[in-house]
Design an enzyme around this catalytic site. Structure first.
Site, PDB file in Angstrom:
ATOM      1  N   TYR A  51      36.708  45.032  39.842  1.00 52.13           N
ATOM      2  CA  TYR A  51      36.324  43.682  40.224  1.00 52.13           C
ATOM      3  C   TYR A  51      35.415  43.093  39.144  1.00 52.13           C
ATOM      4  O   TYR A  51      34.314  43.571  38.904  1.00 52.13           O
ATOM      5  CB  TYR A  51      35.597  43.669  41.564  1.00 52.13           C
ATOM      6  CG  TYR A  51      36.454  44.070  42.750  1.00 52.13           C
ATOM      7  CD1 TYR A  51      37.839  44.186  42.634  1.00 52.13           C
ATOM      8  CD2 TYR A  51      35.886  44.328  43.986  1.00 52.13           C
ATOM      9  CE1 TYR A  51      38.624  44.550  43.715  1.00 52.13           C
ATOM     10  CE2 TYR A  51      36.668  44.691  45.078  1.00 52.13           C
ATOM     11  CZ  TYR A  51      38.034  44.807  44.937  1.00 52.13           C
ATOM     12  OH  TYR A  51      38.806  45.170  46.017  1.00 52.13           O
ATOM     13  N   LYS A  95      48.196  49.165  31.576  1.00 56.02           N
ATOM     14  CA  LYS A  95      47.607  49.366  32.899  1.00 56.02           C
ATOM     15  C   LYS A  95      48.181  50.634  33.508  1.00 56.02           C
ATOM     16  O   LYS A  95      49.395  50.848  33.506  1.00 56.02           O
ATOM     17  CB  LYS A  95      47.908  48.170  33.812  1.00 56.02           C
ATOM     18  CG  LYS A  95      47.255  48.261  35.182  1.00 56.02           C
ATOM     19  CD  LYS A  95      47.575  47.021  36.013  1.00 56.02           C
ATOM     20  CE  LYS A  95      46.889  47.080  37.368  1.00 56.02           C
ATOM     21  NZ  LYS A  95      47.217  45.879  38.197  1.00 56.02           N
ATOM     22  N   GLY A 212      45.836  36.122  52.451  1.00 57.64           N
ATOM     23  CA  GLY A 212      45.686  35.182  51.346  1.00 57.64           C
ATOM     24  C   GLY A 212      45.838  33.731  51.765  1.00 57.64           C
ATOM     25  O   GLY A 212      46.234  32.877  50.957  1.00 57.64           O
TER      26      GLY A 212
END
Length: 291
Positions: A51, A95, A212
């Protein structure tokens, strides 16, 4: 105060968007915000090392250091295991996931330093790693618990086969599981995942509990608005009540940092849905009745 393994709050406060709140960038301002939440009875704060590329944990820790005594009042969840392309030291810059003992141990120590707490209450593996060597990963987590660095280990976004392989190698139980769950992401209630989580004794935490924003639009949004008007509540508060009605009482992890929004959701925390209302909302979200 909470005991480990229970979440005696109506929801946890997700710190993912902390960098998007300029007013909370000053340590003193963030400390005021944290203290106000604690005074409201909200003491679970959810973090992850990705984050803000670790900056969210750092900002949070800086705030705690300006206000001695706050750290002892709150409870922290954080996660590791996702390596971003910017953090990948290989020539690929790719990633990937890393559940190796070296990564886990370093991540725990680094998170303790950034957050400025003596113990991470729940430390979760953020994503399942196909390369996970369960015995080695289990040993690193067990040793962190034994050393008092973390109160308990857990997982996030795992399927049963993966977490059971890890649990079989551990001496300590996996106590928490963070999974995507909401009115509009309800598949875990029907594919066996949610039953496996609570059946194995893991306390569920629901990330993206409002889908969301999808829970607040379309047919389900209209249904929630109608019900909210009848109950003098907010649609979002009722969407969280829908989650809390489930066996195992999943802890929603909300993403909003706005005081007014948090206060409204807290006011709505005593909303209780009966069975027909719960299924009416499910039907509106799915677009069809149950079989």
């Amino acid at each position: 105060m909470s005991t480990l393994g229970t979440f005696d709050s109506p929801f946890a406060l997700g710190m993912m968007s902390l960098l998007e709140a300029p007013r909370l960038q000053r340590p003193a301002a963030l400390a005021d915000w944290i203290e106000a939440r604690l005074d409201q009875g909200l003491h679970w704060f959810d973090h992850a090392d990705i984050y803000g590329d670790r900056r969210c944990e750092t900002l949070f820790g800086d705030a705690l250091r300006t206000r001695p005594g706050l750290a002892a009042r709150l409870r922290v969840v954080t996660k590791t295991g996702i390596v971003t392309p910017e953090r990948d030291a290989s020539r690929f810059g790719i990633k990937h996931y890393d559940s190796s003992p070296a990564h886990i141990t370093a991540a725990i120590d680094a998170a303790l330093g950034r957050l400025g707490v003596e113990r991470i209450d729940h430390f979760l593996l953020h994503r399942p790693d196909p390369w996970m060597m369960s015995e080695a990963t289990a040993r690193a987590l067990d040793e962190a618990i034994d050393a008092g660095k973390i109160g308990a280990a857990g997982v996030s976004n795992f399927l049963p086969e993966a977490w059971r392989r890890l649990q079989a190698a551990m001496r300590h139980p996996l106590k928490a599981h963070q999974l995507q769950l909401s009115l509009t992401h309800n598949a875990p209630l029907f594919d066996g995942l949610y039953d496996a989580v609570i059946g194995d004794g893991q306390r569920p935490m629901a990330w993206s509990p409002l889908g969301g924003g999808t829970c607040l639009s379309g047919p389900i949004g209209k249904q929630l608005e109608t019900l909210a008007a009848e109950r003098d509540a907010s649609p979002a508060g009722l969407a969280l009540a829908w989650l809390r009605a489930l066996p195992g009482q999943p802890l929603p992890v909300i993403g909003s940092l706005r005081e007014q929004r948090i206060a409204q959701l807290l006011d709505d925390a005593d909303q209780v849905l009966d069975r027909p209302t719960w299924y009416a909302l499910l039907e509106a979200a799915r677009g069809h009745e149950v079989a």
